[in-house]
Design a protein around this motif. Structure first.
Motif, PDB file in Angstrom:
ATOM      1  N   GLN A 130      -1.891  -9.857  -8.189  1.00  0.00           N
ATOM      2  CA  GLN A 130      -2.894  -8.977  -7.880  1.00  0.00           C
ATOM      3  C   GLN A 130      -3.901  -8.850  -6.857  1.00  0.00           C
ATOM      4  OE1 GLN A 130      -5.148 -11.922 -10.931  1.00  0.00           O
ATOM      5  NE2 GLN A 130      -3.814 -10.995 -12.120  1.00  0.00           N
ATOM      6  N   GLU A 131      -4.116  -9.712  -5.923  1.00  0.00           N
ATOM      7  CA  GLU A 131      -4.689  -9.140  -4.583  1.00  0.00           C
ATOM      8  C   GLU A 131      -3.651  -7.721  -3.787  1.00  0.00           C
ATOM      9  OE1 GLU A 131      -4.941 -12.290  -2.108  1.00  0.00           O
ATOM     10  OE2 GLU A 131      -6.187 -13.502  -3.693  1.00  0.00           O
ATOM     11  N   LEU A 132      -2.554  -8.193  -4.046  1.00  0.00           N
ATOM     12  CA  LEU A 132      -2.159  -6.918  -3.206  1.00  0.00           C
ATOM     13  C   LEU A 132      -1.775  -5.844  -3.893  1.00  0.00           C
ATOM     14  CD1 LEU A 132       0.921  -9.494  -2.257  1.00  0.00           C
ATOM     15  CD2 LEU A 132      -0.619  -8.577  -0.640  1.00  0.00           C
ATOM     16  N   ASP A 133      -2.067  -5.614  -5.575  1.00  0.00           N
ATOM     17  CA  ASP A 133      -2.176  -4.590  -6.019  1.00  0.00           C
ATOM     18  C   ASP A 133      -3.302  -3.917  -6.332  1.00  0.00           C
ATOM     19  OD1 ASP A 133       0.780  -4.485  -6.914  1.00  0.00           O
ATOM     20  OD2 ASP A 133      -0.186  -5.416  -9.128  1.00  0.00           O
ATOM     21  N   LEU A 134      -4.174  -4.801  -6.070  1.00  0.00           N
ATOM     22  CA  LEU A 134      -6.061  -3.838  -5.783  1.00  0.00           C
ATOM     23  C   LEU A 134      -5.908  -3.440  -4.875  1.00  0.00           C
ATOM     24  CD1 LEU A 134      -8.585  -4.095  -7.134  1.00  0.00           C
ATOM     25  CD2 LEU A 134      -9.092  -6.508  -5.481  1.00  0.00           C
ATOM     26  N   PHE A 135      -5.181  -4.134  -3.817  1.00  0.00           N
ATOM     27  CA  PHE A 135      -5.684  -3.377  -2.095  1.00  0.00           C
ATOM     28  C   PHE A 135      -4.492  -2.204  -2.273  1.00  0.00           C
ATOM     29  CE2 PHE A 135      -3.847  -2.634   1.598  1.00  0.00           C
ATOM     30  CZ  PHE A 135      -4.425  -2.720   3.055  1.00  0.00           C
ATOM     31  N   ARG A 136      -3.779  -2.236  -2.139  1.00  0.00           N
ATOM     32  CA  ARG A 136      -2.791  -1.079  -2.922  1.00  0.00           C
ATOM     33  C   ARG A 136      -3.607  -0.030  -3.949  1.00  0.00           C
ATOM     34  NH1 ARG A 136       3.248  -1.098  -5.051  1.00  0.00           N
ATOM     35  NH2 ARG A 136       3.395  -2.418  -3.274  1.00  0.00           N
ATOM     36  N   ARG A 137      -3.921  -0.252  -5.123  1.00  0.00           N
ATOM     37  CA  ARG A 137      -5.082   0.563  -5.155  1.00  0.00           C
ATOM     38  C   ARG A 137      -5.880   0.880  -4.947  1.00  0.00           C
ATOM     39  NH1 ARG A 137      -4.251  -2.869 -10.042  1.00  0.00           N
ATOM     40  NH2 ARG A 137      -6.493  -3.919  -9.880  1.00  0.00           N
ATOM     41  N   ASP A 138      -6.867   0.296  -4.356  1.00  0.00           N
ATOM     42  CA  ASP A 138      -8.014   0.942  -3.073  1.00  0.00           C
ATOM     43  C   ASP A 138      -7.990   1.695  -2.130  1.00  0.00           C
ATOM     44  OD1 ASP A 138      -9.648  -1.352  -4.594  1.00  0.00           O
ATOM     45  OD2 ASP A 138     -10.065  -2.722  -3.258  1.00  0.00           O
ATOM     46  N   VAL A 139      -6.045   1.092  -1.617  1.00  0.00           N
ATOM     47  CA  VAL A 139      -5.991   2.442  -0.422  1.00  0.00           C
ATOM     48  C   VAL A 139      -5.586   4.011  -1.084  1.00  0.00           C
ATOM     49  CG1 VAL A 139      -4.253   3.188   1.065  1.00  0.00           C
ATOM     50  CG2 VAL A 139      -5.327   0.874   1.297  1.00  0.00           C
ATOM     51  N   SER A 140      -5.244   3.798  -2.782  1.00  0.00           N
ATOM     52  CA  SER A 140      -5.043   5.142  -3.128  1.00  0.00           C
ATOM     53  C   SER A 140      -6.362   5.750  -3.562  1.00  0.00           C
ATOM     54  CB  SER A 140      -4.165   4.665  -3.859  1.00  0.00           C
ATOM     55  OG  SER A 140      -2.683   4.592  -3.811  1.00  0.00           O
ATOM     56  N   THR A 141      -7.349   5.103  -4.295  1.00  0.00           N
ATOM     57  CA  THR A 141      -8.127   5.556  -4.617  1.00  0.00           C
ATOM     58  C   THR A 141      -9.252   5.874  -2.754  1.00  0.00           C
ATOM     59  OG1 THR A 141      -8.704   4.322  -6.428  1.00  0.00           O
ATOM     60  CG2 THR A 141     -10.559   4.992  -5.527  1.00  0.00           C
ATOM     61  N   TYR A 142      -9.510   4.936  -2.436  1.00  0.00           N
ATOM     62  CA  TYR A 142      -9.714   5.887  -1.163  1.00  0.00           C
ATOM     63  C   TYR A 142      -9.320   7.170  -0.540  1.00  0.00           C
ATOM     64  CZ  TYR A 142     -11.973   6.668   3.985  1.00  0.00           C
ATOM     65  OH  TYR A 142     -12.334   7.416   4.853  1.00  0.00           O
ATOM     66  N   VAL A 143      -7.588   7.761  -0.696  1.00  0.00           N
ATOM     67  CA  VAL A 143      -7.672   8.955   0.010  1.00  0.00           C
ATOM     68  C   VAL A 143      -7.502   9.638  -1.417  1.00  0.00           C
ATOM     69  CG1 VAL A 143      -5.363  10.170   0.134  1.00  0.00           C
ATOM     70  CG2 VAL A 143      -5.782   8.136   1.372  1.00  0.00           C
ATOM     71  N   ARG A 144      -7.202   9.553  -2.362  1.00  0.00           N
ATOM     72  CA  ARG A 144      -7.999  10.867  -2.911  1.00  0.00           C
ATOM     73  C   ARG A 144      -8.721  10.893  -3.208  1.00  0.00           C
ATOM     74  NH1 ARG A 144      -5.013   7.243  -6.416  1.00  0.00           N
ATOM     75  NH2 ARG A 144      -6.810   6.664  -7.629  1.00  0.00           N
ATOM     76  N   LEU A 145      -9.883  10.073  -3.479  1.00  0.00           N
ATOM     77  CA  LEU A 145     -11.567  10.414  -3.215  1.00  0.00           C
ATOM     78  C   LEU A 145     -12.313  11.023  -2.455  1.00  0.00           C
ATOM     79  CD1 LEU A 145     -14.589  10.231  -4.929  1.00  0.00           C
ATOM     80  CD2 LEU A 145     -14.845   8.025  -3.068  1.00  0.00           C
ATOM     81  N   TYR A 146     -10.881  10.963  -1.138  1.00  0.00           N
ATOM     82  CA  TYR A 146     -11.665  11.388   0.440  1.00  0.00           C
ATOM     83  C   TYR A 146     -11.446  12.808   0.511  1.00  0.00           C
ATOM     84  CZ  TYR A 146     -12.431  12.708   5.231  1.00  0.00           C
ATOM     85  OH  TYR A 146     -12.880  13.890   6.259  1.00  0.00           O
ATOM     86  N   ASP A 147     -10.477  13.173  -0.094  1.00  0.00           N
ATOM     87  CA  ASP A 147      -9.597  14.508  -0.593  1.00  0.00           C
ATOM     88  C   ASP A 147     -10.191  16.124  -1.054  1.00  0.00           C
ATOM     89  OD1 ASP A 147      -7.479  13.739   1.661  1.00  0.00           O
ATOM     90  OD2 ASP A 147      -5.933  13.435  -0.454  1.00  0.00           O
TER      91      ASP A 147
END
Length: 79
Positions: free
Chosen positions: A37-54
Motif C-alpha cells: 500500500q505504501e509503494l502504491d501510494l508513492f506511485r500514485r503521488d508521483v503520477s498525481t504530481y506530474v499530471r497536476l504540474y502539467d
C-alpha cells in the motif's frame, strides 16, 4: 530536453526504478499488504504530481527550474 539530456536523466533514474520494482516484487512475494500500500501510494503521488504540474504550468509560470526538473525526473521515473 535533448536526447543526450534525456539519456542522462534515464541513466540517473534507472537505479531508483530498479529499487522500486525490486521492493514491489518483494512486497508481493511476502504478501506485505502495508508495504504494498505504501509503494502504491508513492506511485500514485508521483503520477498525481506530474499530471497536476502539467496542467497548472499551462496556467501559471512558476519560473522555478527546480520544479521543472523535479517534474521531468518524476515523469521519467514513472515510466
Amino acid at each position: 530536453m535533448t536526447r543526450k539530456g534525456n539519456k542522462a536523466l534515464s541513466a540517473a533514474i534507472s537505479p531508483a526504478q530498479h529499487d522500486f520494482r525490486h521492493r514491489y516484487a518483494r512486497a508481493i512475494e511476502e504478501e506485505g499488504k502495508v508495504k504494498l500500500q505504501e509503494l502504491d501510494l508513492f506511485r500514485r503521488d508521483v503520477s498525481t504530481y506530474v499530471r497536476l504540474y502539467d496542467f497548472m504550468s499551462q496556467i501559471v509560470d512558476y519560473g522555478d527550474p527546480y520544479m521543472e526538473s523535479f517534474r521531468s525526473s518524476c515523469a521519467c521515473w514513472r515510466r
